[in-house]
Design a protein around this motif. Structure first.
Motif, short mmCIF file in Angstrom:
data_model
loop_
_atom_site.label_atom_id
_atom_site.label_comp_id
_atom_site.label_asym_id
_atom_site.label_seq_id
_atom_site.Cartn_x
_atom_site.Cartn_y
_atom_site.Cartn_z
N MET A 143 -43.28 45.65 -27.70
CA MET A 143 -41.85 45.47 -27.91
C MET A 143 -41.51 44.09 -28.45
O MET A 143 -40.71 43.96 -29.40
CB MET A 143 -41.11 45.71 -26.59
CG MET A 143 -39.61 45.67 -26.72
SD MET A 143 -38.99 47.12 -27.59
CE MET A 143 -39.08 48.35 -26.29
N ALA A 144 -42.11 43.06 -27.89
CA ALA A 144 -41.81 41.70 -28.34
C ALA A 144 -42.17 41.52 -29.81
O ALA A 144 -41.40 40.90 -30.57
CB ALA A 144 -42.56 40.68 -27.48
N VAL A 222 -46.54 54.65 -30.17
CA VAL A 222 -45.32 54.64 -29.36
C VAL A 222 -45.25 53.30 -28.65
O VAL A 222 -46.12 52.95 -27.86
CB VAL A 222 -45.31 55.80 -28.35
CG1 VAL A 222 -44.03 55.77 -27.52
CG2 VAL A 222 -45.43 57.14 -29.08
N ILE A 223 -44.18 52.57 -28.93
CA ILE A 223 -44.02 51.22 -28.38
C ILE A 223 -43.56 51.26 -26.93
O ILE A 223 -44.06 50.51 -26.08
CB ILE A 223 -43.03 50.40 -29.22
CG1 ILE A 223 -43.55 50.24 -30.67
CG2 ILE A 223 -42.79 49.02 -28.60
CD1 ILE A 223 -44.83 49.46 -30.79
N ALA A 224 -42.59 52.12 -26.64
CA ALA A 224 -42.05 52.19 -25.27
C ALA A 224 -41.27 53.47 -25.08
O ALA A 224 -40.81 54.09 -26.05
CB ALA A 224 -41.15 50.99 -24.98
N GLU A 242 -40.15 47.80 -18.48
CA GLU A 242 -41.38 47.00 -18.37
C GLU A 242 -41.56 46.09 -19.58
O GLU A 242 -42.12 45.00 -19.47
CB GLU A 242 -42.59 47.93 -18.25
CG GLU A 242 -42.69 48.69 -16.94
CD GLU A 242 -43.84 49.67 -16.94
OE1 GLU A 242 -44.61 49.67 -15.96
OE2 GLU A 242 -43.99 50.44 -17.92
N ALA A 243 -41.07 46.56 -20.73
CA ALA A 243 -41.23 45.79 -21.97
C ALA A 243 -40.18 44.70 -22.12
O ALA A 243 -40.14 44.01 -23.14
CB ALA A 243 -41.17 46.73 -23.17
N PHE A 248 -32.84 49.77 -19.16
CA PHE A 248 -32.69 50.58 -20.37
C PHE A 248 -33.30 51.97 -20.16
O PHE A 248 -34.51 52.14 -20.14
CB PHE A 248 -33.35 49.90 -21.58
CG PHE A 248 -32.88 50.47 -22.90
CD1 PHE A 248 -31.83 49.88 -23.58
CD2 PHE A 248 -33.47 51.59 -23.45
CE1 PHE A 248 -31.38 50.39 -24.78
CE2 PHE A 248 -33.03 52.12 -24.64
CZ PHE A 248 -31.97 51.52 -25.32
N ILE A 249 -32.40 52.95 -20.01
CA ILE A 249 -32.80 54.35 -19.82
C ILE A 249 -31.98 55.19 -20.79
O ILE A 249 -30.76 55.02 -20.90
CB ILE A 249 -32.55 54.82 -18.38
CG1 ILE A 249 -33.40 53.98 -17.41
CG2 ILE A 249 -32.87 56.29 -18.22
CD1 ILE A 249 -33.06 54.23 -15.95
N ALA A 250 -32.63 56.08 -21.52
CA ALA A 250 -31.93 56.94 -22.47
C ALA A 250 -32.72 58.23 -22.65
O ALA A 250 -33.95 58.20 -22.68
CB ALA A 250 -31.75 56.23 -23.81
#
Length: 328
Positions: A143-144, A222-224, A242-243, A248-250
């Motif tokens: 992610m970063a 897949v990043i996250a 975690e990232a 953040f939930i969707a």
């Protein structure tokens, strides 16, 4: 659009009897003929696949055929409106999801129904978390790195279309993380896959189920995943939380709804049928294989699904306002 959480949730709660057996007795011989499960999208997508699995369980649980009918158009609004205009007797039902229930009210100027007023929630089936995915040629492995890269160059990122659930998730992600992913709308999640694999599209915000086969074939990275916990089918993928993206939930959810004035005993009978279907180990396994996370016990009730929809409605409202999207 005016919305009363109290009225909606209490209305959903009223659809569940205090105990299920007395309610079922009041329902008489329901159902006495086949049920029509209206999927407001074309065949082959997540909502359609989930509906067909659960319909088999409903057929067994209620001892009456539950037949899936696809009525696509206008982002799900055509099929939803068809159900609203149907007799409120429990025989014509909506397999509802984000678009027709909690997105279209904010992006379609002349929506012919009000989801929070015109539907009675029955039960939620489950949901598919959203994921951020990149073509393996993109030099970002977490992610970063993806966020940093998006500030250096364009990262063209596809979604299912303007105002879609995945578009709203992308907007939230950019706002919350500071990323500058460039939105590229498509007509459906499946339509963007060839471009993602071919490299003309750098990334996508999409449903986990859409990319699961590609992930298994090592064709994408897949990043996250935007779920509370890691997915059992891909435990190596970290969550957005975690990232480094807090809370953040969707997801794209799927559930069953009836016209608003459907009698409470009928709603209770349908709700019991859904619960029995989801408790069936074979059917639960099929949903899991599709990447669907089963609804919780509370979400399988009318009141629980109603509360869930209210929260999703408010989240969508905020995301659309953030993006400056105007109803058209």
């Amino acid at each position: 659009m005016k919305l009363s959480r109290r009225e909606f949730v209490l209305g959903a709660a009223g659809a569940c009897a205090a105990t299920l057996l007395p309610a079922l007795a009041e329902a008489g011989n329901f159902p006495e003929r086949p049920l029509r499960l209206i999927v407001p999208f074309a065949p082959g997508g997540n909502v359609d696949a989930t509906a067909r699995v659960v319909s088999a369980g409903l057929t067994d649980a209620l001892h009456a055929s539950a037949v899936v009918e696809n009525k696509p158009g206008a982002g799900g609004s055509i099929g939803a409106d068809m159900v609203v205009r149907s007799p409120a007797d429990g025989y014509t039902l909506l397999v509802g999801s984000n678009g027709p229930l909690t997105v279209n009210p904010f992006i379609q100027a002349h929506l012919p129904y009000e989801p929070m007023r015109d539907f009675a929630p029955v039960a939620m089936f489950g949901y598919v978390p959203h994921v951020i995915v990149v073509n393996p040629a993109i030099p970002a492995r977490n992610m970063a790195e993806l966020i940093a890269l998006s500030k250096q160059r364009h990262i063209n990122t596809g979604t299912s279309g303007i105002g879609s659930a995945t578009h709203l998730t992308l907007l939230r992600f950019n706002s919350q993380s500071g990323a500058q992913l460039v939105h590229v709308p498509y007509r459906g999640g499946g339509a963007l896959i060839p471009d993602l694999l071919g490299g003309s599209l750098d990334a996508t915000m999409t449903e986990f189920s859409t990319v699961l086969p590609l992930l298994r074939a090592n064709k994408v990275r897949v990043i996250a995943v935007a779920s509370e916990q890691r997915m059992a089918l891909a435990p190596e993928i970290p969550t957005f939380i975690e990232a480094g993206i807090p809370k953040f939930i969707a997801s794209s959810y799927v559930g069953l709804l009836a016209p608003a004035k459907t009698p409470a005993p009928v709603i209770a009978s349908l709700q019991q049928g859904v619960a029995a279907s989801l408790d069936n180990a074979a059917l639960a396994g099929k949903l899991n294989d599709l990447g669907v996370v089963a609804a919780s016990a509370q979400q399988r009730t009318a009141a629980g699904f109603g509360a869930f929809l209210h929260n999703e409605f408010q989240t969508a409202r905020q995301a659309v306002a953030l993006a400056g999207i105007k109803p058209e």
